[in-house]
Design a protein around this motif. Structure first.
Motif, PDB file in Angstrom:
ATOM      1  N   ASP A   7       0.903  -1.111  -0.138  1.00  0.00           N
ATOM      2  CA  ASP A   7      -0.048  -0.148  -0.074  1.00  0.00           C
ATOM      3  C   ASP A   7       0.778   1.076   0.113  1.00  0.00           C
ATOM      4  OD1 ASP A   7      -1.933   1.881   0.095  1.00  0.00           O
ATOM      5  OD2 ASP A   7      -2.533   1.287   2.497  1.00  0.00           O
ATOM      6  N   LEU A   8       0.760   2.018  -1.045  1.00  0.00           N
ATOM      7  CA  LEU A   8       1.622   3.083  -1.143  1.00  0.00           C
ATOM      8  C   LEU A   8       1.098   4.674  -0.911  1.00  0.00           C
ATOM      9  CD1 LEU A   8       3.158   2.494  -4.679  1.00  0.00           C
ATOM     10  CD2 LEU A   8       4.057   1.861  -2.320  1.00  0.00           C
ATOM     11  N   THR A   9      -0.154   4.346  -0.185  1.00  0.00           N
ATOM     12  CA  THR A   9      -0.995   5.284   0.170  1.00  0.00           C
ATOM     13  C   THR A   9      -0.176   6.479   1.182  1.00  0.00           C
ATOM     14  OG1 THR A   9      -3.051   4.145  -0.119  1.00  0.00           O
ATOM     15  CG2 THR A   9      -3.201   6.385   1.416  1.00  0.00           C
ATOM     16  N   ASP A  10       0.420   5.715   2.265  1.00  0.00           N
ATOM     17  CA  ASP A  10       1.106   6.564   3.241  1.00  0.00           C
ATOM     18  C   ASP A  10       2.366   7.191   2.547  1.00  0.00           C
ATOM     19  OD1 ASP A  10      -0.569   6.138   5.178  1.00  0.00           O
ATOM     20  OD2 ASP A  10       0.447   4.451   5.990  1.00  0.00           O
ATOM     21  N   LEU A  11       2.850   6.743   1.388  1.00  0.00           N
ATOM     22  CA  LEU A  11       4.224   7.142   0.739  1.00  0.00           C
ATOM     23  C   LEU A  11       4.047   8.088  -0.469  1.00  0.00           C
ATOM     24  CD1 LEU A  11       5.898   3.555   0.915  1.00  0.00           C
ATOM     25  CD2 LEU A  11       6.109   5.488   2.599  1.00  0.00           C
ATOM     26  N   ARG A  12       2.758   8.836  -0.146  1.00  0.00           N
ATOM     27  CA  ARG A  12       2.399  10.093  -1.159  1.00  0.00           C
ATOM     28  C   ARG A  12       2.288  11.336  -0.497  1.00  0.00           C
ATOM     29  NH1 ARG A  12      -1.624   5.972  -4.555  1.00  0.00           N
ATOM     30  NH2 ARG A  12       0.092   5.112  -5.815  1.00  0.00           N
ATOM     31  N   GLY A  13       2.571  12.414  -0.776  1.00  0.00           N
ATOM     32  CA  GLY A  13       2.611  13.703  -0.033  1.00  0.00           C
ATOM     33  C   GLY A  13       0.895  13.880   0.011  1.00  0.00           C
ATOM     34  N   ASP A  14       0.717  14.253   1.416  1.00  0.00           N
ATOM     35  CA  ASP A  14      -0.522  14.627   1.840  1.00  0.00           C
ATOM     36  C   ASP A  14      -0.582  16.197   2.318  1.00  0.00           C
ATOM     37  OD1 ASP A  14      -3.203  14.914   2.657  1.00  0.00           O
ATOM     38  OD2 ASP A  14      -3.126  13.314   4.261  1.00  0.00           O
ATOM     39  N   CYS A  15      -0.803  17.002   1.544  1.00  0.00           N
ATOM     40  CA  CYS A  15      -0.553  18.558   1.852  1.00  0.00           C
ATOM     41  C   CYS A  15      -1.573  18.903   2.611  1.00  0.00           C
ATOM     42  CB  CYS A  15      -0.473  19.415   0.487  1.00  0.00           C
ATOM     43  SG  CYS A  15       0.640  18.975  -0.758  1.00  0.00           S
ATOM     44  N   ALA A  16      -2.650  18.211   2.919  1.00  0.00           N
ATOM     45  CA  ALA A  16      -3.709  18.728   3.899  1.00  0.00           C
ATOM     46  C   ALA A  16      -3.306  18.797   5.327  1.00  0.00           C
ATOM     47  CB  ALA A  16      -4.964  18.079   3.511  1.00  0.00           C
ATOM     48  N   ASN A  17      -2.143  17.522   5.476  1.00  0.00           N
ATOM     49  CA  ASN A  17      -1.898  17.000   6.846  1.00  0.00           C
ATOM     50  C   ASN A  17      -0.420  17.382   7.210  1.00  0.00           C
ATOM     51  OD1 ASN A  17      -4.266  15.930   8.245  1.00  0.00           O
ATOM     52  ND2 ASN A  17      -4.224  14.638   6.367  1.00  0.00           N
ATOM     53  N   LEU A 114      11.570   3.745   1.720  1.00  0.00           N
ATOM     54  CA  LEU A 114      10.353   3.052   1.955  1.00  0.00           C
ATOM     55  C   LEU A 114       9.458   2.512   0.623  1.00  0.00           C
ATOM     56  CD1 LEU A 114       9.190   4.520   5.291  1.00  0.00           C
ATOM     57  CD2 LEU A 114      10.017   2.372   5.053  1.00  0.00           C
ATOM     58  N   ARG A 115       9.392   3.770  -0.212  1.00  0.00           N
ATOM     59  CA  ARG A 115       8.718   3.623  -1.352  1.00  0.00           C
ATOM     60  C   ARG A 115       9.318   2.439  -2.255  1.00  0.00           C
ATOM     61  NH1 ARG A 115       7.307   2.625  -5.913  1.00  0.00           N
ATOM     62  NH2 ARG A 115       6.390   4.186  -7.451  1.00  0.00           N
ATOM     63  N   TYR A 116      10.313   2.547  -2.585  1.00  0.00           N
ATOM     64  CA  TYR A 116      11.101   1.704  -3.307  1.00  0.00           C
ATOM     65  C   TYR A 116      10.979   0.042  -2.769  1.00  0.00           C
ATOM     66  CZ  TYR A 116      12.871   5.449  -5.951  1.00  0.00           C
ATOM     67  OH  TYR A 116      13.156   6.622  -6.892  1.00  0.00           O
ATOM     68  N   LEU A 117      11.484  -0.144  -1.603  1.00  0.00           N
ATOM     69  CA  LEU A 117      11.546  -1.219  -0.852  1.00  0.00           C
ATOM     70  C   LEU A 117       9.935  -1.842  -1.025  1.00  0.00           C
ATOM     71  CD1 LEU A 117      13.840  -0.302   2.109  1.00  0.00           C
ATOM     72  CD2 LEU A 117      14.323  -2.064   0.444  1.00  0.00           C
TER      73      LEU A 117
END
Length: 276
Positions: A7-17, A114-117
């Motif tokens: 799951d790559l969700t946590d490894l993408r920018g979330d500008c709102a937070n 983390l993204r690549y691994l």
């Protein structure tokens, strides 16, 4: 923070937070990518009080193409909400603000790893190294979870080198099963290269400079894209399905259409030309 392999969700920018950390911590120099100079730790003059960009919808027109292709890989929201427990640099002490600006680039490096691994664990051909990759993923997560003071003092270099050995081995295993493999373009200077329709299946394009390269209709299935510079590269009708270690910032920096084949790990940029 990163609980679900694959799951790559946590490894993408979330500008709102995030507290606009990329607009504060990072330096940039007047160039084709940025309209003016900015020192590290100094807020960009376009950063509003609510941590939003005042020219977000006009970044390209205003000369800030570099901002449109940047991704912190989720480091911004982690540093803002976890490492510093939601304490805003604007309302905290000067020392707190300085420390946050120092920590962000460190965590960004770790989140890129983390993204690549995480992707490596999803590649069946890399199964022989999955145990080692999983260990490296856990160690990287432990490092990213350190205190602000520990992170500011952390030298990521040695850990990055150990991870890179695993990523190289992953690349070899994945590309070994691709017809046409053996095209080693690692670190190659391919600025403006004419590679329309080229067979680049299983190619090693790690760190290759493909700025403004013509890759229309090229076959890049199974290619290792880690660190490849795709700024203004023409990917019209190119096939990158199965390409690996390709990140969203790389895709965002390139040109393409609805006919460009992409791996599921990235999204098609909204600005790309649609098919007619």
């Amino acid at each position: 923070m990163h609980d679900h392999p694959g799951d790559l969700t946590d490894l993408r920018g979330d500008c709102a937070n995030c507290f606009g950390l990329c607009c504060v911590a990072l330096p940039f120099t007047a160039s084709a990518d940025f309209a003016f100079d900015k020192a590290a730790g100094k807020p960009c003059s376009h950063l509003r009080g609510d941590h939003r960009c005042g020219i977000h919808t006009e970044l390209r027109q205003k000369g800030f193409t570099g901002c449109t292709v940047y991704d912190c890989f989720g480091a911004g929201q982690r540093v803002s909400q976890v490492t510093f427990a939601g304490q805003d640099w604007r309302t905290a002490s000067r020392e707190h603000a300085r420390l946050m600006a120092e920590v962000f680039p460190v965590v960004r490096q770790l989140h890129e790893l983390l993204r690549y691994l995480t992707e490596a664990l999803e590649l069946p051909a890399a199964r022989p190294v999955h145990a080692a990759v999983r260990d490296a993923l856990e160690e990287t997560e432990r490092l990213a979870g350190r205190t602000p003071e520990e992170l500011a003092a952390l030298d990521v270099g040695p850990h990055r080198q150990r991870v890179d050995v695993l990523l190289l081995r992953t690349s070899e295993l994945v590309r070994a099963g691709t017809r046409g493999r053996g095209k080693n373009r690692r670190g190659a200077d391919l600025v403006g290269a004419r590679r329309a329709g080229a067979d680049l299946r299983g190619a090693n394009l790690r760190g290759a400079c493909l700025i403004a390269a013509d890759l229309t209709g090229a076959d890049l299935r199974g290619a290792d894209m880690i660190g490849a510079d795709l700024r203004d590269a023409d990917l019209t009708d190119a096939d990158l399905t199965g390409a690996f270690f390709l990140t969203q910032p790389q895709v965002d920096a390139a040109r393409g259409t609805a006919g460009t084949g992409l791996p599921r790990t990235v999204s098609r940029p909204a600005r790309w030309t649609p098919l007619h």
